[in-house]
Design an enzyme around this catalytic site. Structure first.
Site, PDB file in Angstrom:
ATOM      1  N   CYS A  54       1.288  -1.287   0.368  1.00  0.00           N
ATOM      2  CA  CYS A  54       0.188  -0.192  -0.027  1.00  0.00           C
ATOM      3  C   CYS A  54       0.288   1.376  -0.006  1.00  0.00           C
ATOM      4  O   CYS A  54       2.221   1.223   0.379  1.00  0.00           O
ATOM      5  CB  CYS A  54      -1.055   0.139   0.780  1.00  0.00           C
ATOM      6  SG  CYS A  54       0.257   0.339   2.754  1.00  0.00           S
ATOM      7  N   CYS A  56       0.663   3.802   1.762  1.00  0.00           N
ATOM      8  CA  CYS A  56       1.269   4.053   3.144  1.00  0.00           C
ATOM      9  C   CYS A  56       2.840   3.212   4.172  1.00  0.00           C
ATOM     10  O   CYS A  56       3.333   3.703   4.486  1.00  0.00           O
ATOM     11  CB  CYS A  56       0.223   3.935   4.325  1.00  0.00           C
ATOM     12  SG  CYS A  56      -0.570   2.968   5.343  1.00  0.00           S
TER      13      CYS A  56
END
Length: 174
Positions: A54, A56
């Site tokens: 992902c 983040c």
């Protein structure tokens, strides 16, 4: 669908693995490897990054974990397990070592003698910079870790960070 099959191509995940293994994180690929790393009763601290593909993880979690290793005091060992790839190892890690926490990836956790000392979950990572993550981790390292980071290791890590993240060496010296 096969729930135990990898969610991502190994080619897609490899650069994200390399970002941590290049700075001496050991990959935990099976539940037995998770237990061997975390179930020790040797008073050593172990940093665990539950890696992910992902945004983040890419923007904050992995770089923050790497930056935290510039601290003068660091965990004794660094390990990583990859969400969506080694599903049995991740599930075992979550069930056995993160009881009472909401499953999230990425996350960054610190353990000692099989006990969770500190965790940053996805909601605590999202919206923060890598520097914010590193600052929080080093604050915890200063309280619970005993391993002194050598100047040689710090210099080697700085070179890696400069090359990997395209930052100036001066920015690492502040």
């Amino acid at each position: 669908m096969n729930d135990s099959a990898q969610s991502y191509s190994a080619l897609v995940a490899q650069p994200f693995r390399d970002e941590l293994t290049s700075v001496n994180f050991k990959e935990l690929l099976t539940p037995d490897e998770v237990d061997a790393a975390l179930n020790k009763q040797d008073n050593k601290t172990i940093l665990v990054v539950l890696n992910s593909v992902c945004g983040c993880a890419a923007r904050s979690a992995r770089p923050g974990a790497v930056l935290s290793l510039l601290n003068g005091v660091v965990p004794d060992e660094y390990v990583t397990v990859f969400a969506g790839m080694e599903k049995e190892a991740v599930e075992h890690f979550r069930v056995k070592y993160l009881q009472g926490t909401t499953p999230s990836s990425p996350n960054i956790a610190l353990f000692k003698n099989g006990q969770l000392l500190h965790i940053l979950q996805r909601y605590q990572i999202e919206g923060k910079t890598a520097g914010d993550i590193a600052k929080e981790l080093t604050s915890v390292f200063d309280k619970v870790c005993a391993k002194r980071n050598s100047p040689e290791e710090i210099d080697k890590l700085k070179i890696y960070i400069v090359n990997r993240y395209q930052v100036s060496i001066e920015s690492l010296n502040t």
